[in-house]
Write an enzyme that holds these catalytic residues in place. Structure first.
Site, PDB file in Angstrom:
ATOM      1  N   THR A  98     -31.925-105.944 -26.883  1.00 41.90           N
ATOM      2  CA  THR A  98     -33.097-105.352 -26.707  1.00 41.90           C
ATOM      3  C   THR A  98     -33.739-104.900 -26.477  1.00 41.90           C
ATOM      4  O   THR A  98     -33.550-103.567 -28.124  1.00 41.90           O
ATOM      5  CB  THR A  98     -32.501-103.814 -25.469  1.00 41.90           C
ATOM      6  N   LYS A 173     -36.439-106.051 -18.841  1.00 41.47           N
ATOM      7  CA  LYS A 173     -35.465-104.778 -19.109  1.00 41.47           C
ATOM      8  C   LYS A 173     -36.266-103.610 -18.930  1.00 41.47           C
ATOM      9  O   LYS A 173     -35.567-102.629 -18.323  1.00 41.47           O
ATOM     10  CB  LYS A 173     -34.784-105.027 -20.612  1.00 41.47           C
ATOM     11  N   LYS A 241     -34.966 -95.685 -28.153  1.00 46.22           N
ATOM     12  CA  LYS A 241     -35.111 -96.812 -28.358  1.00 46.22           C
ATOM     13  C   LYS A 241     -35.408 -97.779 -27.375  1.00 46.22           C
ATOM     14  O   LYS A 241     -37.173 -97.914 -27.632  1.00 46.22           O
ATOM     15  CB  LYS A 241     -34.207 -97.555 -29.268  1.00 46.22           C
TER      16      LYS A 241
END
Ligand SMILES: NC(=O)c1ccc[n+]([C@@H]2O[C@H](COP(=O)([O-])OP(=O)(O)OC[C@H]3O[C@@H](n4cnc5c(N)ncnc54)[C@H](OP(=O)(O)O)[C@@H]3O)[C@@H](O)[C@H]2O)c1
Length: 290
Positions: A98, A173, A241
């Site tokens: 990711t 995502k 994050k």
């Protein structure tokens, strides 16, 4: 059967590489920064290990990466001993980290310069999805490269989609994480409210989970949230994050994300409570704190 390399045998990568070997039947070579984990993987699944990412990727037709963040990704791809130093023209690099859409575009350009294809392919479904080989994979890249990579990705996936050019997988995502942030905060507030009201949470969820309020988070997290158990799952540090990537992208594209920005701050509070490695459902711990 293809020659495949997998870089990054963490919570996600270890079982994903395992599915490429066992379900896909591929010839898999792995690399992990902490070498003992690579040796453990090779012993468990019967593959080879490489001393560097470049060495593991040499001769592979498909190379997978699944590391932490943008900089980790650069260090296993475009650095001197990164996979691109070893990959042959015509092979494909598939990144499951990711990361930002920006680094995906950067990697596609670096790969192209070597005649290598690139697909950004972040995943959703968590540790259980990786272990059971049923991840959702959101891809970005050109259609011809995607069609070649897709049957290999299938080994660890239940749903694989091409969302657009390089970076579109990461942008998808980001949408996924925006949805999760809002849903988890809503669920945490509802359970907190229910407890304050003296309701039987199990009973309530049994009923409302079958109606319009039902969600994956409700089905899979309400029991542990109700028990105040958070020492498992998708860590708050990882979520922060991811939300940092989302909020940076939103500043770039002008999207207004007031709820996401607020929930990001709430996760900061959870970190201050010592919850760095707690599951994302620990937003409730912040509300329940006396
Ligand atoms: N866990 C989840 O539920 C989940 C769900 C969806 C997406 N993701 C994403 O998937 C990615 C991996 O997550 P994870 O849970 O598998 O993480 P993890 O268990 O912490 O594993 C990270 C892996 O990356 C390697 N790594 C990190 N920095 C590196 C560097 N600079 N150079 C070389 N290797 C490096 C680590 O090597 P060492 O073993 O040496 O530390 C380890 O193999 C992340 O981007 C995460 O956001 C995770």
């Amino acid at each position: 059967m293809a020659k495949v390399a997998f870089i990054g045998l963490g919570v996600m990568g270890f079982p994903m590489a395992g599915h490429l070997r066992e379900k896909g039947g591929h010839d898999v070579t792995v690399y992990n920064r902490t070498a003992s984990k690579a040796a453990e993987w090779a012993k468990k699944y019967g593959g080879q290990t490489g001393a560097t990412p470049a060495e593991a990727a040499k001769d592979a037709e498909f190379v997978f990466t699944c590391v932490g963040n943008d900089d980790d990704l650069r260090s296993v791809t475009i650095a001197d001993t990164g996979v691109l130093a070893g990959m042959k023209p015509g092979s494909i690099l598939i990144d499951n980290t990711t990361a930002s859409a920006e680094v995906a575009r950067e990697l596609e350009a670096a790969a192209k310069a070597k005649g290598v294809g690139f697909i950004d392919a972040p995943v959703s479904g968590g540790q259980a999805g990786a272990e059971n080989g049923v991840l959702t994979v959101m891809c970005g890249g050109d259609p011809a490269t995607f069609e070649r990579a897709r049957p290999v990705i299938d080994a660890y996936a239940r749903m694989v989609g091409l969302m657009g050019p390089a970076g579109a997988g990461q942008l998808t995502k980001m949408m996924n994480q925006i949805c999760i942030a809002g849903v988890v905060q809503g669920l945490a507030e509802a359970i907190h409210f229910g407890k304050q009201s003296g309701l039987d949470i199990e009973n309530v969820i049994e009923v409302i989970s079958k109606g319009a309020a039902g969600s994956w988070q409700m089905e899979n997290r309400y029991k542990t949230m109700n028990a105040g158990k958070y020492d498992f799952g998708f860590a708050v540090d990882w979520m922060r994050k991811d939300l940092d990537i989302v909020l940076t992208e939103a500043r770039r594209n002008g999207a207004k994300l007031p709820l996401t920005a607020l929930v990001d701050q709430f996760y900061g509070d959870v970190q201050a409570m010592g919850g760095n490695r707690w599951d994302t459902s620990s937003l409730l711990a912040r509300l329940d704190k006396k």
